[in-house]
Motif scaffolding. Structure first.
Motif, PDB file in Angstrom:
ATOM      1  N   ARG A 108      -0.421   5.634  11.482  1.00  0.00           N
ATOM      2  CA  ARG A 108      -0.885   5.444  10.376  1.00  0.00           C
ATOM      3  C   ARG A 108      -0.638   4.163   9.553  1.00  0.00           C
ATOM      4  NH1 ARG A 108      -3.268   8.922   6.913  1.00  0.00           N
ATOM      5  NH2 ARG A 108      -2.817  10.589   8.243  1.00  0.00           N
ATOM      6  N   GLN A 109      -1.620   3.359   8.893  1.00  0.00           N
ATOM      7  CA  GLN A 109      -1.292   2.253   8.339  1.00  0.00           C
ATOM      8  C   GLN A 109      -0.783   2.584   7.010  1.00  0.00           C
ATOM      9  OE1 GLN A 109      -4.673  -0.370   8.049  1.00  0.00           O
ATOM     10  NE2 GLN A 109      -5.606   1.072   6.414  1.00  0.00           N
ATOM     11  N   LEU A 110       0.134   1.661   6.476  1.00  0.00           N
ATOM     12  CA  LEU A 110       0.493   1.960   5.271  1.00  0.00           C
ATOM     13  C   LEU A 110      -0.235   1.774   4.042  1.00  0.00           C
ATOM     14  CD1 LEU A 110       3.274   2.565   3.453  1.00  0.00           C
ATOM     15  CD2 LEU A 110       3.489   0.193   3.268  1.00  0.00           C
ATOM     16  N   ALA A 113      -1.993   4.545   1.816  1.00  0.00           N
ATOM     17  CA  ALA A 113      -1.361   5.765   2.071  1.00  0.00           C
ATOM     18  C   ALA A 113      -0.421   6.190   0.665  1.00  0.00           C
ATOM     19  CB  ALA A 113      -0.402   5.905   3.465  1.00  0.00           C
ATOM     20  N   THR A 114      -0.108   7.493   0.769  1.00  0.00           N
ATOM     21  CA  THR A 114       0.944   7.993  -0.297  1.00  0.00           C
ATOM     22  C   THR A 114       2.018   8.304   0.676  1.00  0.00           C
ATOM     23  OG1 THR A 114      -0.699   8.614  -1.868  1.00  0.00           O
ATOM     24  CG2 THR A 114       1.389   9.727  -2.079  1.00  0.00           C
ATOM     25  N   GLY A 143      -2.272  15.042  -0.049  1.00  0.00           N
ATOM     26  CA  GLY A 143      -2.665  13.771   0.614  1.00  0.00           C
ATOM     27  C   GLY A 143      -1.831  12.893   0.989  1.00  0.00           C
ATOM     28  N   VAL A 144      -0.238  13.507   1.247  1.00  0.00           N
ATOM     29  CA  VAL A 144       0.706  12.519   1.771  1.00  0.00           C
ATOM     30  C   VAL A 144       0.368  11.852   3.127  1.00  0.00           C
ATOM     31  CG1 VAL A 144       3.186  12.790   2.483  1.00  0.00           C
ATOM     32  CG2 VAL A 144       2.418  13.919   0.385  1.00  0.00           C
ATOM     33  N   GLU A 519     -12.183   2.416  -5.129  1.00  0.00           N
ATOM     34  CA  GLU A 519     -11.228   1.352  -6.100  1.00  0.00           C
ATOM     35  C   GLU A 519     -10.026   1.673  -6.386  1.00  0.00           C
ATOM     36  OE1 GLU A 519     -15.494   2.271  -7.865  1.00  0.00           O
ATOM     37  OE2 GLU A 519     -14.289   3.337  -6.555  1.00  0.00           O
ATOM     38  N   LEU A 520      -9.359   2.901  -6.020  1.00  0.00           N
ATOM     39  CA  LEU A 520      -8.049   3.363  -6.057  1.00  0.00           C
ATOM     40  C   LEU A 520      -7.407   2.858  -4.596  1.00  0.00           C
ATOM     41  CD1 LEU A 520      -8.200   6.912  -7.715  1.00  0.00           C
ATOM     42  CD2 LEU A 520      -7.940   4.543  -8.759  1.00  0.00           C
ATOM     43  N   THR A 521      -7.904   2.698  -3.563  1.00  0.00           N
ATOM     44  CA  THR A 521      -6.887   2.069  -2.528  1.00  0.00           C
ATOM     45  C   THR A 521      -7.422   0.878  -2.560  1.00  0.00           C
ATOM     46  OG1 THR A 521      -8.720   3.146  -0.922  1.00  0.00           O
ATOM     47  CG2 THR A 521      -6.720   4.358  -1.493  1.00  0.00           C
ATOM     48  N   ASP A 522      -8.195  -0.015  -3.157  1.00  0.00           N
ATOM     49  CA  ASP A 522      -8.464  -1.363  -3.053  1.00  0.00           C
ATOM     50  C   ASP A 522      -7.233  -2.043  -2.913  1.00  0.00           C
ATOM     51  OD1 ASP A 522      -9.192  -4.259  -3.766  1.00  0.00           O
ATOM     52  OD2 ASP A 522     -11.171  -3.278  -4.138  1.00  0.00           O
TER      53      ASP A 522
END
Length: 592
Positions: A108-110, A113-114, A143-144, A519-522
């Protein structure tokens, strides 16, 4: 680069046997293997190898080393298991015996991610790796993307934060040992969660550190926690290799997805190639070989993004680093606490600057340090996800006199404002265990040193530290008191009740929005505006806007849809523009 400061790449090193040991300070070394004692013979570069070893040594066989004429058996510096504790004999461990079930795990890429930080000993009632496995469904509901485990390498005593470790490659036995650790990582991958392991390579703990008996692992000088690790002096090449091999071990043998490197500013290294850059090179090579992402995250007090600047651009090439300035800005905005290092963050504009620029102290004067601090972030070139941020973490809670959480001092609405800022910011968000339901339990600093003199020194030192900071001595918890540790265990039964449940629902809703709103992970930095007098802040994230009202007057903001509200009433699916009322101490996430 001098030969003394450059670690030899693992691929170019002579093959070492399972019982070989680096002991350049010794004129005689013997291997104690089960009931036998075997003479060892010198090899190259200060290494010793057994004159003979019986074939087929069973897994779990106890062993250790006798140095010189001393009759005390010392644990292996590269030990994988310490069944009896850090003062006792090591035990062999076959890392390849575990049957992994994560063949389909591609990593998984950072970015996007949370992270969820947890302490194995207090996260579950069992206080073990298997106890964490039982709660993975809960983390999935948040959603971790990664769990970040506080240090699990061997330390003296039963319970501890883990930063006093002395054997960096051995897994703490009371948690479940190395086999239990493999089960946890395997289960996390089955659940779609990566694992980041917190590792401490900047100092060694006060009890059980026998490394100086073997060789020059330490050098003159001290950092905050103890003697400096020898990264650039005589014999440093083997010390660096010792650290690098440990780092690669977690990623390779235990399938871990990343490392959080503790307090890298305490790694004093004047080599031409800094240890961190060398680690980045070797981890990138291992990542290419394993064909999955491997992440290095630095905890740094430097406010300098050279750590995460690519090597070709003159940086160290790490993937991410913590930004404590975000925590300080959020904490002060919500609590009003302005003592110590919080003083510079009193204006709401300090938080606004962090959201815009990554750091508040980016060359500005720090009153706490009494000096200019930090360097500017290149927000045009650096993706914002390279900064890991939080509203709570183990340090910021545990380094308070009582280990009290913000939930003890803030309303539900204010707690959800913190969640909204953290999970809605342009950075990589990190949650701390129990934060997501406003856990009532503290997270105190606790130890279990068996040595009476060390236990007394730890308790007295902590009391003196807080007295200097102006805390009431009666509030300072004794870290050696078993009740301090017991009180820090999460109470899972409260998570689905009352206001706890409301906070948890808010975190789950924000987790859902991070997955549905691009938008929240942009990775672009946001744009913040602050009304200092009215105590209002707006963070724009593309077509979305976060409005946080910390003042006392209602605030009407324009919106076409309310995606999230910290208010007790559920938000409508859509509302006419200009009619969203945000009362004091609340916030909303809206689509404009």
């Amino acid at each position: 680069m001098s030969a003394q400061s450059a670690a030899q790449p693992a691929a170019e090193r002579p093959a070492r046997g399972p019982f070989d040991v680096w002991a350049p300070r010794c004129d005689r070394v013997r291997l104690s293997l089960a009931e036998d004692v075997v003479d060892m013979v010198p090899a190259d570069g200060g290494w010793w190898t057994p004159a003979s070893v019986p074939a087929g040594v069973p897994d779990g066989t106890s062993y250790g080393f006798l140095l010189g004429e001393d009759t005390t058996v010392l644990p292996d510096p590269r030990s994988r298991r310490q069944p009896g504790g850090v003062h006792e004999r090591s035990a062999t461990f076959d890392a390849g015996a575990h049957t992994w079930t994560d063949a389909g795990w591609t990593g998984r890429q950072l970015a996007g991610a949370t992270i969820y930080e947890l302490h194995v000993g207090t996260f579950s009632p069992a206080g073990t790796f298997d106890g964490v496995v039982e709660r993975l469904d809960h983390l999935v509901s948040l959603g971790v993307g990664f769990v970040e485990l506080m240090p699990v390498n061997a330390f003296n005593g039963v319970h501890n934060w883990g930063y006093d470790g002395v054997l960096w490659s051995a897994v703490h036995e009371p948690y479940g040992g190395p086999a239990g650790y493999q089960r946890l990582v395997d289960a996390c991958h089955r659940a779609g969660i990566g694992v980041i392991q917190d590792v401490v390579y900047n100092h060694l703990g006060p009890s059980g550190n026998y490394l100086p008996r073997f060789g020059p692992y330490l050098k003159q000088g001290r950092n905050t926690w103890g003697d400096l690790v020898n990264l650039d002096g005589e014999g440093a090449a083997e010390v660096r290799r010792y650290i690098l091999d440990s780092a690669l071990m977690w990623l390779r043998d235990y399938h871990v997805d990343g490392l959080r490197l503790d307090a890298v500013h305490a790694l004093h290294d004047d080599s031409d190639l800094h240890l961190l850059e060398e680690m980045a090179i070797e981890v990138q090579a291992l990542s290419a070989h394993l064909n999955r992402p491997l992440t290095l995250i630095a905890e740094s007090d430097l406010n300098d993004t050279r750590l995460v600047t690519p090597r070709e651009a003159g940086g160290y090439g790490l993937d991410a680093q913590w930004s404590d300035d975000f925590h300080h800005g959020v904490h002060v905005a919500l609590t009003g606490e302005t003592t110590g290092y919080y003083a510079d963050f009193e204006p709401l504009g300090a938080l606004g600057k962090v959201l815009d620029c990554g750091f508040f102290h980016d060359g500005t004067f720090s009153s706490f340090r009494d000096a200019p601090h930090g360097r500017p972030v290149d927000t045009e070139r650096m993706p914002a996800w390279r900064l890991v941020v939080c509203a709570q973490n183990h340090d910021q809670i545990g380094n308070r006199a009582r280990g009290d959480r913000t939930a003890e001092h803030l309303s539900t609405e204010q707690l959800l404002c913190g969640a909204l800022l953290t999970l809605g910011s342009p950075f990589t968000p990190m949650l701390f265990q129990g934060e997501e339901w406003a856990a009532s339990t503290p997270f105190a600093f606790f130890t279990s040193h068996p040595e009476p003199e060390l236990a007394t020194a730890t308790a007295e030192g902590r009391l003196a530290e807080f007295e200097r900071m102006g805390w009431d001595p009666d509030e300072v918890l004794d870290p050696q008191d078993p009740a301090t540790f017991a009180a820090s265990r999460l109470r899972w039964e409260e998570a689905e009740t009352g206001e706890h449940a409301r906070v948890l629902a808010g975190y789950r809703r924000l987790a859902q929005l991070r997955r549905t709103c691009p938008e929240l992970t942009d990775p672009s930095f946001g744009s913040a505006t602050v009304d200092e007098e009215a105590r209002r802040l707006t963070l724009e994230r593309g077509a979305l806007a976060i409005h946080v009202n910390l003042g006392t007057e209602p605030w009407q903001v324009a919106a076409t849809e309310v995606l999230f509200s910290t208010g007790s009433e559920p938000a409508q699916d859509s509302v006419p523009g200009g009619s969203v009322v945000v009362p004091g101490g609340n916030g909303v996430l809206v689509r404009r």
